[in-house]
Design an enzyme around this catalytic site. Structure first.
Site, PDB file in Angstrom:
ATOM      1  N   ASP A  98      80.505  98.250  66.458  1.00 53.77           N
ATOM      2  CA  ASP A  98      79.413  97.283  66.387  1.00 53.77           C
ATOM      3  C   ASP A  98      78.128  98.055  66.088  1.00 53.77           C
ATOM      4  OD1 ASP A  98      78.112  94.784  66.687  1.00 53.77           O
ATOM      5  OD2 ASP A  98      79.445  94.261  68.337  1.00 53.77           O
ATOM      6  N   ASP A 195      75.513  93.268  63.651  1.00 52.93           N
ATOM      7  CA  ASP A 195      74.948  92.247  64.524  1.00 52.93           C
ATOM      8  C   ASP A 195      73.803  91.513  63.824  1.00 52.93           C
ATOM      9  OD1 ASP A 195      74.691  91.089  67.267  1.00 52.93           O
ATOM     10  OD2 ASP A 195      72.738  92.075  67.191  1.00 52.93           O
ATOM     11  N   HIS A 321      82.692  87.233  72.037  1.00 49.83           N
ATOM     12  CA  HIS A 321      81.996  87.544  73.285  1.00 49.83           C
ATOM     13  C   HIS A 321      80.787  86.657  73.558  1.00 49.83           C
ATOM     14  CE1 HIS A 321      79.954  89.591  70.040  1.00 49.83           C
ATOM     15  NE2 HIS A 321      78.896  89.758  70.808  1.00 49.83           N
TER      16      HIS A 321
END
Length: 535
Positions: A98, A195, A321
């Protein structure tokens, strides 16, 4: 032309804090992932994606970074990350990290230097203003501008106050972030999940976003986000990033595209680039926010496929998540969850699974006193936050459920032992073995990964039917999105005529051959193959 691995991969997302603890502190770590590597092999997945593991004060649990080139001690060391890469690659599993490019932690050395004055070396690394220039809101609450007593200016943060936005109009920032990407690519990382990547470039003149009429939970949702994300300059940066990543062999970028709920497939597809020269893959979350209904699911899936087109690759996701787990959204109905996973794993392109999804794991019950997530703390009880979807993995039905010898950082799911890997492995009808069977079928038969897809009209609003074709093979997938038996007549449908033989069912049923009509049990999904004329 050979197919790249990421065009048809199954990626298993791991939230490292919740996967496996090896040192007894109640928090998962890199050695825990290494310990469970053979389990990942047994699932048949192609890659793992790890949520952020870099050094962080954990205001947003790793999405606020102080050092991009080191591992937070909670998770281990840089050497542990190297070992994880070796162990994964030894088993032909790719590793996706990530990467947070929109913002850093407020404690990052860059921000600490930037706030000192208006003319230091890092002064323009972040976005500063003498006044609050617009109506932009932070996604986690409050205005997107916070006054800094040191610099005597306001800084922009699209999320928490502890997450100041980087200035991607500054070439030094771009160069610095690209250097970080190279650092990890050189160490062997196979790709990055980016992200909120559509947020990195902001409107140059800081125009206010238009307002949306109506009641919303967050002030952030009461605006149409035209000027604080999706700016044209983002596409230029992504083309540069793609060029960098493509200079390495077999690497990839998959982007999280922040969009209005329930989703904007055309927006997500736009960041692939018109010539597929930006992201390799992008996320559209429409299905995750779409009511479990045949008409709505088919419409959502078709819209995503049409937005991506035939020459680019769609990616599919039902859990992650940030959202309540699918089983909990379906009120614990495992039959519905099996139907959804059959749909998911028979789609063209890449598939993203979330740890525990293969167990049918529901959300954890997180009381107020145990909430960690800043979203939950700010909006509870109207919104429980994201902690429930981040509960620990269940390995055994013993004390600690095989996750940790200490006190878990988050509560376990209710009746956790029933979902344990060790328990489900002994049950041929378990969700775990169901996922393994689906994944095996998908890997052995390229028609599910690469074939064309045509939706067929069944004249039954409770069912979805689609035809997959590849290399003279044909499969027909029938899905019943209702709690009653449904009849599907083939007489009026435009489909290849002949004998259809049952290949797979989400529920137990005997081998079956059909030519004219099908009867589906409640929440049942079936795959039929067309008998070849030569057989």
């Amino acid at each position: 032309m050979a197919t790249a691995w990421w065009e048809e991969c199954i990626v298993y997302q791991i939230y490292p804090r919740s996967f496996q603890d090896t040192n007894g502190d109640g928090i998962g770590d890199l050695q825990g992932i290494i310990k469970r590597m053979d389990y990942l092999v047994s699932l048949g997945i192609d890659a793992i994606w790890l949520n952020p593991i870099y050094c962080s004060p954990m205001a947003d649990f790793g999405y606020d970074i102080t050092d991009y080139q080191n591992i937070d001690p909670i998770f281990g060391t840089l050497e542990d990350s190297d070992q994880l890469l070796r162990e994964a690659h030894k088993r032909n599993i790719r590793v996706i990290f990530d990467m947070v490019l929109n913002h850093t932690s407020i404690e990052h050395p860059w921000f600490q230097e930037s706030r000192l004055s208006k003319d230091n070396a890092k002064a323009d690394y972040y976005i500063w203003s003498d006044t609050i220039p617009n109506n932009w809101q932070g996604a986690f609450g409050k205005k997107a501008w916070t006054y800094d007593d040191v610099r005597k200016q306001y800084y922009l943060h699209s999320f928490l106050e502890e997450q100041p936005d980087l200035n991607w109009r500054n070439q030094e920032v771009v160069d610095a972030m690209f250097s970080i990407l190279r650092f990890w690519l050189d160490r062997g990382v196979d790709g990055f999940r980016l992200d909120v990547i559509n947020c990195i470039v902001k409107d140059k003149t800081f125009r206010s976003n238009p307002k949306i009429v109506g009641s919303r939970l967050r002030p952030y949702d009461m605006q149409r986000h035209i000027f604080d994300r999706n700016r044209p300059g983002t596409h230029q940066k992504l083309r540069m990033m793609r060029h960098l990543v493509d200079s390495y062999q077999d690497r990839m970028l998959v982007g999280e595209i922040l969009a209005e709920i329930p989703g904007e497939p055309e927006l997500a597809a736009s960041f692939l680039g018109r010539n597929w020269d930006e992201l390799h893959l992008s996320f559209d979350f429409s299905l995750a926010y779409t009511r479990f209904n045949a008409v709505k699911w088919q419409r959502s899936a078709k819209r995503w496929c049409e937005a991506v087109g035939k020459n680019r690759v769609p990616s599919w996701v039902l859990n992650n998540h940030d959202i309540s787990r699918l089983v909990s959204r379906l009120k614990g109905n495992i039959a519905k969850a099996k139907l959804a996973s059959l749909f998911l794993l028979t789609q063209r392109g890449s598939i993203f699974l979330y740890y525990g999804e293969e167990l049918g794991l529901p959300d954890s019950k997180v009381p107020w006193k145990s909430i960690h997530d800043p979203v939950g703390k700010r909006y509870w009880p109207v919104h429980p936050g994201r902690d429930p979807a981040r509960g620990p993995m269940i390995w055994t039905d013993e004390e600690g459920y095989g996750f940790s010898d200490g006190n878990s950082w988050l509560p376990f799911a209710p009746d956790a032992g029933a979902y344990a890997v060790a328990v489900q492995e002994q049950d041929v009808s378990s969700m775990l073995n169901y996922y393994r069977a689906l994944i095996t079928m998908r890997k052995e038969e390229p028609i599910y990964r690469r074939g064309t897809c045509a939706y067929l009209n069944t004249n039954n609003k409770h069912t979805v039917c689609y035809l997959r074709e590849y290399d003279n093979e044909k499969r027909m997938i029938l899905l019943n999105f209702s709690g009653r038996n449904q009849n599907i007549s083939m007489r009026d449908m435009e489909h290849p005529k002949g004998e259809w033989t049952l290949r797979f069912s989400s529920q137990r049923m005997l081998s079956d051959t059909k030519t004219e009509s099908f009867v589906l049990q409640p929440w049942q999904g079936c795959i039929y193959s067309l008998k070849s004329k030569s057989s």
